[in-house]
Design an enzyme around this catalytic site. Structure first.
Site, mmCIF file in Angstrom:
data_model
loop_
_atom_site.group_PDB
_atom_site.id
_atom_site.type_symbol
_atom_site.label_atom_id
_atom_site.label_comp_id
_atom_site.label_asym_id
_atom_site.label_seq_id
_atom_site.Cartn_x
_atom_site.Cartn_y
_atom_site.Cartn_z
ATOM 1 N N ARG A 25 0.842 -1.131 -0.030
ATOM 2 C CA ARG A 25 0.182 0.081 0.123
ATOM 3 C C ARG A 25 0.792 1.110 0.062
ATOM 4 O O ARG A 25 0.731 2.235 -0.785
ATOM 5 C CB ARG A 25 -0.991 0.138 1.237
ATOM 6 N N HIS A 70 -14.458 6.756 3.408
ATOM 7 C CA HIS A 70 -13.538 5.826 4.236
ATOM 8 C C HIS A 70 -12.438 6.287 4.782
ATOM 9 O O HIS A 70 -11.502 5.357 4.978
ATOM 10 C CB HIS A 70 -13.720 4.711 3.155
ATOM 11 N N CYS A 111 -2.730 7.374 16.628
ATOM 12 C CA CYS A 111 -2.592 6.226 17.935
ATOM 13 C C CYS A 111 -3.923 6.021 18.506
ATOM 14 O O CYS A 111 -4.824 6.883 18.530
ATOM 15 C CB CYS A 111 -1.612 7.140 18.883
ATOM 16 N N CYS A 162 -3.559 7.690 22.446
ATOM 17 C CA CYS A 162 -3.488 9.034 22.804
ATOM 18 C C CYS A 162 -4.161 9.963 21.520
ATOM 19 O O CYS A 162 -4.284 11.363 21.620
ATOM 20 C CB CYS A 162 -2.062 9.617 22.940
ATOM 21 N N CYS A 199 2.896 3.873 19.003
ATOM 22 C CA CYS A 199 3.062 5.258 18.888
ATOM 23 C C CYS A 199 4.609 5.964 19.793
ATOM 24 O O CYS A 199 4.702 5.366 20.736
ATOM 25 C CB CYS A 199 1.941 5.924 19.826
ATOM 26 N N CYS A 259 3.115 7.768 23.279
ATOM 27 C CA CYS A 259 2.615 6.780 24.512
ATOM 28 C C CYS A 259 2.798 5.341 24.257
ATOM 29 O O CYS A 259 2.395 4.533 25.024
ATOM 30 C CB CYS A 259 1.362 7.189 24.449
ATOM 31 N N ASN A 304 -18.295 3.943 -15.364
ATOM 32 C CA ASN A 304 -17.557 2.699 -14.739
ATOM 33 C C ASN A 304 -17.336 1.568 -15.822
ATOM 34 O O ASN A 304 -18.017 1.497 -16.890
ATOM 35 C CB ASN A 304 -18.389 1.918 -13.887
HETATM 36 N N1 APR Z 1 -12.114 4.253 -15.336
HETATM 37 C C1 APR Z 1 -13.423 3.812 -14.810
HETATM 38 N N2 APR Z 1 -13.799 2.748 -14.062
HETATM 39 C C2 APR Z 1 -12.787 1.958 -13.828
HETATM 40 C C3 APR Z 1 -11.449 2.094 -14.293
HETATM 41 C C4 APR Z 1 -11.083 3.259 -15.063
HETATM 42 N N3 APR Z 1 -9.923 3.672 -15.400
HETATM 43 N N4 APR Z 1 -10.722 0.921 -13.850
HETATM 44 C C5 APR Z 1 -11.293 0.182 -13.173
HETATM 45 N N5 APR Z 1 -12.731 0.747 -13.123
HETATM 46 C C6 APR Z 1 -14.028 0.305 -12.531
HETATM 47 C C7 APR Z 1 -14.003 -1.465 -12.227
HETATM 48 O O1 APR Z 1 -14.777 -1.703 -13.464
HETATM 49 C C8 APR Z 1 -14.798 -1.316 -11.132
HETATM 50 O O2 APR Z 1 -16.062 -1.819 -11.163
HETATM 51 O O3 APR Z 1 -13.640 0.569 -11.044
HETATM 52 C C9 APR Z 1 -14.333 -0.356 -10.395
HETATM 53 C C10 APR Z 1 -13.877 -0.182 -9.005
HETATM 54 O O4 APR Z 1 -14.654 -0.967 -8.105
HETATM 55 P P1 APR Z 1 -13.968 -1.456 -6.536
HETATM 56 O O5 APR Z 1 -12.791 -2.055 -6.878
HETATM 57 O O6 APR Z 1 -15.334 -2.397 -6.125
HETATM 58 O O7 APR Z 1 -13.700 -0.352 -5.733
HETATM 59 P P2 APR Z 1 -14.879 0.779 -5.055
HETATM 60 O O8 APR Z 1 -16.277 0.669 -5.647
HETATM 61 O O9 APR Z 1 -14.292 1.893 -4.971
HETATM 62 O O10 APR Z 1 -14.889 -0.143 -3.703
HETATM 63 C C11 APR Z 1 -15.582 0.447 -2.652
HETATM 64 O O11 APR Z 1 -14.930 -1.369 -1.226
HETATM 65 O O12 APR Z 1 -13.414 -2.537 -0.588
HETATM 66 C C12 APR Z 1 -14.000 -1.474 -0.180
HETATM 67 O O13 APR Z 1 -13.266 0.421 1.177
HETATM 68 C C13 APR Z 1 -13.180 -0.420 -0.048
HETATM 69 O O14 APR Z 1 -13.723 2.170 -0.930
HETATM 70 C C14 APR Z 1 -13.576 0.680 -1.027
HETATM 71 C C15 APR Z 1 -14.957 0.204 -1.343
#
Ligand code: APR
Length: 247
Positions: A72, A121, A129, A132, A153, A156, A219
């Site tokens: 990450r 989120h 921490c 504290c 931390c 503390c 999406n």
């Molecule tokens: N442009 C547009 N959409 C895209 C792209 C892109 N370049 N690349 C991928 N995607 C789409 C994928 O098709 C997928 O459906 O982005 C979507 C991401 O979906 P997730 O991975 O489920 O992410 P998200 O919806 O943000 O997840 C929600 O789930 O895991 C928890 O806390 C975490 O905030 C997160 C929450």
């Protein structure tokens, strides 16, 4: 690459008085940060019940902190905002985009110039921490991890936790209330890069629709809410947003 769909999207944006945008991991995919559920999704490799669940984190924090150290932090520390982030910041500067609601914890919207950002989120660049409540940057904690894992931390010696909402935790009441209000008050609600399967976030597009807003979903993959949207673009965020900012 403009086409009929992106021209229609631009017309909707030009006609809008008050836009609320809702983003997910898909908008940061073009900055090199993997999504959760897409083909390259983190969930395919890492078990969310272990690295994104509060009970498991409190029981075995080392699992999360190894993931943070190896995956990450390197991904987020090296990521740059992309054209889609910049376009949204531009729409905000033009006074068109009133509120940006994000599920993302990478802080790229703010780095891209957006100001009015609601982080449903949380944000992994902030680490707190649990004893504290002192706050540290992710860079500081990454430094600590070289010597100590899980990190404690420096003030503390209490346990540290990223300022993100794990499964099993509640969202901030204040942030959620403001997101619901921004969904109710807009005339155009734009979803960008979310699979729309995680609640309560995924209920916001429906709240916007029920309050008379035009709902548009950008999406790559189909979502469970495509049927109620006024328009759906199954394409990349930057492709769809190319050229939408008002001249
Ligand atoms: N442009 C547009 N959409 C895209 C792209 C892109 N370049 N690349 C991928 N995607 C789409 C994928 O098709 C997928 O459906 O982005 C979507 C991401 O979906 P997730 O991975 O489920 O992410 P998200 O919806 O943000 O997840 C929600 O789930 O895991 C928890 O806390 C975490 O905030 C997160 C929450």
């Amino acid at each position: 690459m403009r086409n009929e769909q992106t021209d229609t999207l631009k017309r909707y944006i030009d006609a809008a008085e008050s836009i609320t945008v809702f983003t997910g991991a898909g908008i940061s995919a073009e900055s090199g940060i993997p999504t959760y559920r897409g083909d390259d999704g983190l969930w395919n490799t890492y078990d969310p019940a272990k690295f994104a669940d509060i009970d498991y984190f409190l029981k075995d924090p080392a699992y999360y902190w190894n993931f943070f150290k190896d995956i990450r932090y390197p991904l987020i520390a090296s990521a740059e905002p992309n054209m889609a982030h910049a376009t949204l910041a531009g729409l905000e500067k033009q006074g068109l985009l009133k509120c940006l609601i994000t599920q993302n914890i990478d802080g790229l919207h703010q780095l891209g110039g957006s100001r009015n950002v609601l982080e449903l989120h949380g944000n992994t660049r902030r680490i707190k921490c649990l004893t504290c409540r002192l706050e540290y940057s992710m860079d500081e904690v990454f430094g600590i991890l070289a010597e100590q894992l899980p990190p404690v931390c420096p003030a503390c010696r209490g346990p540290l936790k990223p300022d993100v909402v794990f499964f099993g935790e509640s969202l901030s009441r204040d942030v959620l209330d403001r997101a619901v209000k921004a969904s109710r008050d807009c005339d155009l609600f734009l979803v960008i890069g979310s699979s729309l399967v995680v609640q309560p976030a995924a209920s916001l597009p429906t709240i916007a629709k029920q309050n008379g807003a035009i709902v548009i979903i950008i999406n790559k993959d189909p979502t469970p809410l495509d049927g109620m949207a006024d328009m759906v673009l199954h394409t990349g965020a930057s492709t769809a947003l190319a050229g939408v900012t008002r001249q």
